[in-house]
Design a protein around this motif. Sequence first.
Motif, PDB file in Angstrom:
ATOM      1  N   ALA A  90      -3.339  11.938  13.128  1.00  0.00           N
ATOM      2  CA  ALA A  90      -3.028  10.473  13.118  1.00  0.00           C
ATOM      3  C   ALA A  90      -3.393   9.799  11.741  1.00  0.00           C
ATOM      4  O   ALA A  90      -2.755   9.010  11.263  1.00  0.00           O
ATOM      5  CB  ALA A  90      -3.890   9.650  14.275  1.00  0.00           C
ATOM      6  N   LEU A  91      -4.270  10.321  11.300  1.00  0.00           N
ATOM      7  CA  LEU A  91      -4.924   9.951   9.859  1.00  0.00           C
ATOM      8  C   LEU A  91      -3.787  10.214   8.788  1.00  0.00           C
ATOM      9  O   LEU A  91      -3.530   9.622   7.919  1.00  0.00           O
ATOM     10  CB  LEU A  91      -6.315  10.425   9.488  1.00  0.00           C
ATOM     11  N   LYS A  92      -3.233  11.581   8.925  1.00  0.00           N
ATOM     12  CA  LYS A  92      -2.210  11.854   8.322  1.00  0.00           C
ATOM     13  C   LYS A  92      -1.008  11.221   8.009  1.00  0.00           C
ATOM     14  O   LYS A  92      -0.235  10.952   7.270  1.00  0.00           O
ATOM     15  CB  LYS A  92      -1.933  13.488   8.351  1.00  0.00           C
ATOM     16  N   ASP A  93      -0.498  10.938   9.517  1.00  0.00           N
ATOM     17  CA  ASP A  93       0.511  10.045   9.709  1.00  0.00           C
ATOM     18  C   ASP A  93       0.445   8.550   9.124  1.00  0.00           C
ATOM     19  O   ASP A  93       1.415   7.978   8.687  1.00  0.00           O
ATOM     20  CB  ASP A  93       0.871  10.007  11.191  1.00  0.00           C
ATOM     21  N   THR A  94      -0.692   8.217   9.225  1.00  0.00           N
ATOM     22  CA  THR A  94      -0.913   6.730   8.632  1.00  0.00           C
ATOM     23  C   THR A  94      -0.776   6.689   7.130  1.00  0.00           C
ATOM     24  O   THR A  94      -0.278   5.906   6.819  1.00  0.00           O
ATOM     25  CB  THR A  94      -2.232   6.210   8.895  1.00  0.00           C
ATOM     26  N   TYR A  95      -1.523   7.905   6.497  1.00  0.00           N
ATOM     27  CA  TYR A  95      -1.367   7.962   5.210  1.00  0.00           C
ATOM     28  C   TYR A  95      -0.044   8.074   4.715  1.00  0.00           C
ATOM     29  O   TYR A  95       0.816   7.623   3.745  1.00  0.00           O
ATOM     30  CB  TYR A  95      -2.160   9.207   4.718  1.00  0.00           C
ATOM     31  N   ALA A  96       1.162   8.592   5.439  1.00  0.00           N
ATOM     32  CA  ALA A  96       2.371   9.156   5.009  1.00  0.00           C
ATOM     33  C   ALA A  96       3.425   8.042   5.160  1.00  0.00           C
ATOM     34  O   ALA A  96       4.072   7.686   4.505  1.00  0.00           O
ATOM     35  CB  ALA A  96       2.767  10.112   5.980  1.00  0.00           C
ATOM     36  N   ALA A  97       2.688   7.114   6.210  1.00  0.00           N
ATOM     37  CA  ALA A  97       3.670   5.926   6.283  1.00  0.00           C
ATOM     38  C   ALA A  97       3.332   4.690   5.313  1.00  0.00           C
ATOM     39  O   ALA A  97       4.171   3.861   5.274  1.00  0.00           O
ATOM     40  CB  ALA A  97       3.219   5.362   7.872  1.00  0.00           C
ATOM     41  N   MET A  98       2.328   4.910   4.613  1.00  0.00           N
ATOM     42  CA  MET A  98       1.983   3.647   3.811  1.00  0.00           C
ATOM     43  C   MET A  98       3.201   3.833   2.517  1.00  0.00           C
ATOM     44  O   MET A  98       3.337   4.711   1.941  1.00  0.00           O
ATOM     45  CB  MET A  98       0.608   3.756   3.253  1.00  0.00           C
ATOM     46  N   PRO A  99       3.391   2.645   1.873  1.00  0.00           N
ATOM     47  CA  PRO A  99       4.338   2.872   0.804  1.00  0.00           C
ATOM     48  C   PRO A  99       3.498   3.013  -0.498  1.00  0.00           C
ATOM     49  O   PRO A  99       2.042   2.837  -0.433  1.00  0.00           O
ATOM     50  CB  PRO A  99       4.856   1.425   0.701  1.00  0.00           C
ATOM     51  N   GLN A 100       4.164   3.664  -1.694  1.00  0.00           N
ATOM     52  CA  GLN A 100       3.223   3.736  -2.808  1.00  0.00           C
ATOM     53  C   GLN A 100       3.323   2.390  -3.741  1.00  0.00           C
ATOM     54  O   GLN A 100       4.294   1.288  -3.328  1.00  0.00           O
ATOM     55  CB  GLN A 100       4.111   4.647  -3.784  1.00  0.00           C
ATOM     56  N   PRO A 101       2.285   2.097  -4.518  1.00  0.00           N
ATOM     57  CA  PRO A 101       1.177   2.670  -4.567  1.00  0.00           C
ATOM     58  C   PRO A 101      -0.094   2.602  -3.341  1.00  0.00           C
ATOM     59  O   PRO A 101       0.061   1.492  -2.756  1.00  0.00           O
ATOM     60  CB  PRO A 101       0.651   2.195  -6.014  1.00  0.00           C
ATOM     61  N   ARG A 102      -0.798   3.528  -3.231  1.00  0.00           N
ATOM     62  CA  ARG A 102      -1.624   3.416  -2.140  1.00  0.00           C
ATOM     63  C   ARG A 102      -2.854   4.067  -2.379  1.00  0.00           C
ATOM     64  O   ARG A 102      -2.973   4.965  -3.137  1.00  0.00           O
ATOM     65  CB  ARG A 102      -1.196   3.908  -0.669  1.00  0.00           C
ATOM     66  N   VAL A 103      -4.018   3.282  -2.011  1.00  0.00           N
ATOM     67  CA  VAL A 103      -5.449   3.862  -2.326  1.00  0.00           C
ATOM     68  C   VAL A 103      -6.217   4.009  -1.063  1.00  0.00           C
ATOM     69  O   VAL A 103      -5.923   3.178  -0.076  1.00  0.00           O
ATOM     70  CB  VAL A 103      -6.221   2.769  -3.138  1.00  0.00           C
ATOM     71  N   VAL A 104      -6.962   5.153  -0.850  1.00  0.00           N
ATOM     72  CA  VAL A 104      -7.521   5.544   0.108  1.00  0.00           C
ATOM     73  C   VAL A 104      -9.046   5.389  -0.427  1.00  0.00           C
ATOM     74  O   VAL A 104      -9.621   5.653  -1.342  1.00  0.00           O
ATOM     75  CB  VAL A 104      -7.405   6.899   0.654  1.00  0.00           C
TER      76      VAL A 104
END
Length: 178
Positions: A90-104
């Motif tokens: 779920a964490l990987k899917d959430t990160y993949a769904a975010m548009p660029q640029p993104r910050v974690v």
Amino acid sequence: MYRILKEAWRLGKLGERHQSDSLQGQNPFLQSAAIRHVDAGSCNGCELEIQALGGPHYALEQAGLHFVASPRHADVLLVTGPVTRHMAAALKDTYAAMPQPRVVVALGDCACGMGPFTSSYATLGAVDRLLPVHLACPGCPPPPTAILAALERAMMELGVTNRSTAKSDLQTKHDTHR
């Protein structure tokens, strides 16, 4: 009465000029950032401190930060807790769904790999084992001021403009209301 209502309908809402009106050609959305929070298996200590940010004392919304429900609208991914085996996908899917640029942002000791639950058989460890972490905010739990400082650093990494002026405007507004 009908004449007054008709005139009000024609004029629309009147009042102060919005701050973005004075930017003249700049994108007004460059002054805000959307946050998507994911609890990857925390004890909810960090979540209590995140909830405190929503109060009037810290003025999270007035600083241009707001939480969103969809990762497709988010600029910042705020992760709390060690990544459990069941939350990894779920964490990987959430990160993949975010548009660029993104910050974690890894929030709390457990997400940074220093907490008591990171060596458990049920967890994969820190967030940086799955995702590229840009900012870490240690603490068990970190105070709301540290979380707000980490979110402001995340906004600077995103290239959000006018952060210092907006923060000083909020501080003077807060001081005058006392």
